[in-house]
Design a protein around this motif. Sequence first.
Motif, PDB file in Angstrom:
ATOM      1  N   VAL A   1     -65.761 -37.201  55.808  1.00 54.00           N
ATOM      2  CA  VAL A   1     -66.647 -37.930  54.894  1.00 54.00           C
ATOM      3  C   VAL A   1     -65.917 -38.256  53.597  1.00 54.00           C
ATOM      4  CG1 VAL A   1     -68.735 -37.756  53.503  1.00 54.00           C
ATOM      5  CG2 VAL A   1     -68.742 -36.936  55.850  1.00 54.00           C
ATOM      6  N   ALA A   2     -65.187 -37.269  53.075  1.00 51.88           N
ATOM      7  CA  ALA A   2     -64.481 -37.494  51.806  1.00 51.88           C
ATOM      8  C   ALA A   2     -63.422 -38.573  51.980  1.00 51.88           C
ATOM      9  CB  ALA A   2     -63.840 -36.194  51.343  1.00 51.88           C
ATOM     10  N   LEU A   3     -62.740 -38.555  53.111  1.00 54.48           N
ATOM     11  CA  LEU A   3     -61.708 -39.574  53.343  1.00 54.48           C
ATOM     12  C   LEU A   3     -62.346 -40.953  53.481  1.00 54.48           C
ATOM     13  CD1 LEU A   3     -59.229 -37.765  55.744  1.00 54.48           C
ATOM     14  CD2 LEU A   3     -58.810 -38.493  53.412  1.00 54.48           C
ATOM     15  N   ASP A   4     -63.508 -40.983  54.152  1.00 56.02           N
ATOM     16  CA  ASP A   4     -64.215 -42.269  54.276  1.00 56.02           C
ATOM     17  C   ASP A   4     -64.589 -42.800  52.903  1.00 56.02           C
ATOM     18  OD1 ASP A   4     -64.087 -42.472  56.942  1.00 56.02           O
ATOM     19  OD2 ASP A   4     -66.106 -41.788  57.355  1.00 56.02           O
ATOM     20  N   THR A   5     -65.065 -41.903  52.053  1.00 56.29           N
ATOM     21  CA  THR A   5     -65.474 -42.323  50.707  1.00 56.29           C
ATOM     22  C   THR A   5     -64.257 -42.780  49.917  1.00 56.29           C
ATOM     23  OG1 THR A   5     -67.175 -40.621  50.805  1.00 56.29           O
ATOM     24  CG2 THR A   5     -66.775 -41.612  48.664  1.00 56.29           C
ATOM     25  N   ALA A   6     -63.146 -42.050  50.083  1.00 60.95           N
ATOM     26  CA  ALA A   6     -61.917 -42.431  49.363  1.00 60.95           C
ATOM     27  C   ALA A   6     -61.448 -43.805  49.828  1.00 60.95           C
ATOM     28  CB  ALA A   6     -60.828 -41.392  49.601  1.00 60.95           C
ATOM     29  N   ARG A   7     -61.491 -43.994  51.137  1.00 64.46           N
ATOM     30  CA  ARG A   7     -61.058 -45.292  51.692  1.00 64.46           C
ATOM     31  C   ARG A   7     -61.962 -46.405  51.189  1.00 64.46           C
ATOM     32  NH1 ARG A   7     -61.309 -43.947  57.269  1.00 64.46           N
ATOM     33  NH2 ARG A   7     -59.889 -42.250  56.922  1.00 64.46           N
ATOM     34  N   HIS A   8     -63.258 -46.122  51.194  1.00 67.98           N
ATOM     35  CA  HIS A   8     -64.239 -47.115  50.737  1.00 67.98           C
ATOM     36  C   HIS A   8     -63.997 -47.449  49.269  1.00 67.98           C
ATOM     37  CE1 HIS A   8     -68.075 -49.151  50.247  1.00 67.98           C
ATOM     38  NE2 HIS A   8     -68.297 -48.393  49.198  1.00 67.98           N
ATOM     39  N   ALA A   9     -63.720 -46.409  48.469  1.00 63.66           N
ATOM     40  CA  ALA A   9     -63.479 -46.634  47.037  1.00 63.66           C
ATOM     41  C   ALA A   9     -62.243 -47.515  46.846  1.00 63.66           C
ATOM     42  CB  ALA A   9     -63.300 -45.296  46.315  1.00 63.66           C
ATOM     43  N   GLU A  10     -61.215 -47.252  47.666  1.00 67.92           N
ATOM     44  CA  GLU A  10     -59.992 -48.067  47.570  1.00 67.92           C
ATOM     45  C   GLU A  10     -60.273 -49.522  47.901  1.00 67.92           C
ATOM     46  OE1 GLU A  10     -56.613 -46.882  49.978  1.00 67.92           O
ATOM     47  OE2 GLU A  10     -56.735 -44.919  49.043  1.00 67.92           O
ATOM     48  N   GLN A  11     -61.032 -49.727  48.990  1.00 70.04           N
ATOM     49  CA  GLN A  11     -61.318 -51.093  49.407  1.00 70.04           C
ATOM     50  C   GLN A  11     -62.200 -51.809  48.398  1.00 70.04           C
ATOM     51  OE1 GLN A  11     -62.973 -50.362  53.256  1.00 70.04           O
ATOM     52  NE2 GLN A  11     -60.978 -50.191  54.239  1.00 70.04           N
ATOM     53  N   ALA A  12     -63.149 -51.072  47.842  1.00 69.91           N
ATOM     54  CA  ALA A  12     -64.027 -51.675  46.830  1.00 69.91           C
ATOM     55  C   ALA A  12     -63.217 -52.045  45.597  1.00 69.91           C
ATOM     56  CB  ALA A  12     -65.141 -50.699  46.458  1.00 69.91           C
TER      57      ALA A  12
ATOM     58  N   LYS B   1     -70.375 -58.037  51.098  1.00 69.17           N
ATOM     59  CA  LYS B   1     -71.532 -57.760  51.957  1.00 69.17           C
ATOM     60  C   LYS B   1     -71.229 -56.577  52.879  1.00 69.17           C
ATOM     61  CE  LYS B   1     -74.776 -60.955  54.023  1.00 69.17           C
ATOM     62  NZ  LYS B   1     -74.935 -62.201  54.740  1.00 69.17           N
ATOM     63  N   LYS B   2     -70.037 -56.593  53.482  1.00 66.73           N
ATOM     64  CA  LYS B   2     -69.675 -55.506  54.409  1.00 66.73           C
ATOM     65  C   LYS B   2     -69.595 -54.188  53.642  1.00 66.73           C
ATOM     66  CE  LYS B   2     -67.208 -58.115  57.872  1.00 66.73           C
ATOM     67  NZ  LYS B   2     -65.979 -58.737  58.208  1.00 66.73           N
ATOM     68  N   LEU B   3     -68.942 -54.225  52.510  1.00 69.23           N
ATOM     69  CA  LEU B   3     -68.785 -52.995  51.727  1.00 69.23           C
ATOM     70  C   LEU B   3     -70.127 -52.501  51.215  1.00 69.23           C
ATOM     71  CD1 LEU B   3     -65.547 -53.712  49.697  1.00 69.23           C
ATOM     72  CD2 LEU B   3     -65.821 -52.149  51.604  1.00 69.23           C
TER      73      LEU B   3
ATOM     74  N   LEU C   1     -63.302 -46.240  40.295  1.00 70.28           N
ATOM     75  CA  LEU C   1     -63.065 -46.213  41.741  1.00 70.28           C
ATOM     76  C   LEU C   1     -61.661 -45.692  42.037  1.00 70.28           C
ATOM     77  CD1 LEU C   1     -64.653 -49.607  42.745  1.00 70.28           C
ATOM     78  CD2 LEU C   1     -65.471 -47.352  43.393  1.00 70.28           C
ATOM     79  N   GLN C   2     -60.723 -46.067  41.198  1.00 69.26           N
ATOM     80  CA  GLN C   2     -59.348 -45.616  41.372  1.00 69.26           C
ATOM     81  C   GLN C   2     -59.297 -44.093  41.311  1.00 69.26           C
ATOM     82  OE1 GLN C   2     -57.115 -47.702  38.487  1.00 69.26           O
ATOM     83  NE2 GLN C   2     -55.237 -47.696  39.637  1.00 69.26           N
ATOM     84  N   ALA C   3     -59.961 -43.552  40.299  1.00 71.65           N
ATOM     85  CA  ALA C   3     -59.972 -42.092  40.114  1.00 71.65           C
ATOM     86  C   ALA C   3     -60.683 -41.426  41.286  1.00 71.65           C
ATOM     87  CB  ALA C   3     -60.675 -41.744  38.807  1.00 71.65           C
ATOM     88  N   SER C   4     -61.772 -42.027  41.711  1.00 69.22           N
ATOM     89  CA  SER C   4     -62.539 -41.444  42.808  1.00 69.22           C
ATOM     90  C   SER C   4     -61.711 -41.417  44.083  1.00 69.22           C
ATOM     91  CB  SER C   4     -63.812 -42.273  43.007  1.00 69.22           C
ATOM     92  OG  SER C   4     -64.563 -41.756  44.060  1.00 69.22           O
ATOM     93  N   ALA C   5     -61.014 -42.528  44.354  1.00 67.25           N
ATOM     94  CA  ALA C   5     -60.203 -42.612  45.567  1.00 67.25           C
ATOM     95  C   ALA C   5     -59.091 -41.576  45.517  1.00 67.25           C
ATOM     96  CB  ALA C   5     -59.617 -44.014  45.710  1.00 67.25           C
TER      97      ALA C   5
END
Lengths: 182, 361
Positions: free
Chosen positions: B251-262, B287-289, B350-354
Amino acid sequence: MKRAYMTSEDEEFSHFFNDHFPSLRRFLECLLGGGRGLAEEVAQESFMRLYHEGLRSLPTGEARFWLFRVARNLALNELEKGRTRRRLFEKIVEAFRPHAQNPEREYEATERGEFVLEILKRLPEPHRAALLLREQEGMSYREIARVLGVSESKIKVDVFRARSAMRAEWEKAQGRAAKAAG
Amino acid sequence: MNCEWSEKVSALIDGELDASETRAVERHVETCAACRRARDGFLLLRRQLNSYGAITDSFKQRKVLTAVLSSKAGAARGGDRRERGWGLFGLPRLAPAMSAALALILVAAALGLFALMRSRKDASEVDVAGHERAPAREVENSAAVINKSNPEPGATPSPENVERKENESGVGAERRERRDGIAARKTANAERQPKRTRRPRTKLALVPDDVATRTRPEENNARDLQPNATSDPSASTPAATNAASNTSRGVALDTARHAEQAQMLLRAFRNARLADDDLAYERARSKKLLYRNIVLRREAAAKRDITAARALGRLEPLLLDIANLPDKPAEEDVNSIRERMRKQNIVVLLQASAATRGKSY
């Protein structure tokens, strides 16, 4: 049709819906230039999005602004879609429309409030949206800026410009009616 | 003709001027006919706009509300029957709370039955070995009975022990009987040992197969209700603990990846030139994000990860607004979103979160 049961979340949502549906529907009707059916569709879609988003997931007091923001964006999409369709349609209608205005009918329309809608339609959408949120929803400039995603100073200018333009059209129509009567 | 004070008159009737400005404009309006006309005209328009469309069709309103409330159930399962409150096979659909209560009762009943069957099995094995708590006479009698029925010498009290009981009396005798019974049970248990070693595997089997992958919060809660769930430290095994931490890490990796993409999307949006680009790619990506953001935010909220939930919550309105931009967005609309991004410092956030989420797991 009544549901057999309602969760507390659904109940809360229903109260919120009943409080805000009439005003949202009215806002959309004015924004979309009439057409109650389309306004109701867009209002329904906006509430559906809020329902799926979850009323409780939004900070306290934010739901109303969120709702109006989403509704306005959906209305913009509709306006854009309609614009393309109407371009061709209006060309045909315009060819058959009588060009002479009827001042008396225009004045009667002002009495019925329909003329208000007519002159609203002539405003640019951002001005129209700002004015409606100010006059119909009683939002402050700061709140309107939050909904429309622009600065407060822009809202102040937009509201003023919308009022000035509408007032000018209104007075013109009244002038025409007075001339026709006289 | 408009006076240069007209704009202030507009702000005056909205109550948007401070006290000193209000006094100044009011004084001016008293002396300026054009501003008085403007004020009266603005107020008339206000009355017209307020009175327009004030009446609502309450029947229509109720219909819309029903459609909205039914939309979730309809989206989940589909079909008109669902909207009428009917479930599978024509049975009435229960409230979620009732369904959860019924599920709990069924699980408890199943566990009770399982425990009962096991205790009966244990009881029958103890009878064979000799009952440790039975009074001396009962032990004698049962031993005698058992001796007759069960040919295995190791599993039962020996005849010598039984004779000794007849000769001795009191607490000492009772203690010896218990010892003998316990010893006999241990022997019987030793024979059963291979089965017991298989139990950890049985416990793992209670945990759903997708324990290593991301699951919804309600599935996690259901798992917690089961016995020997991974949350129970006394019952956890290394394999189950690893599986749970793998889930959190996923889950954390998914969130990190999502933060990077956002973050990348917002940078692209910020740097796009409206003259050359209609932002179609940014809108579609947003929309996807957005859908993924909603899912991740809810998961973060369910796991009480306040930092992630807050960051995702701040990102969501921006993604929504970008996704909702029209085909040819106006510059002011785009700039307003950029301004909000700048004020919230969302890209840095987002950078920090990722970075944090990627490292901590």
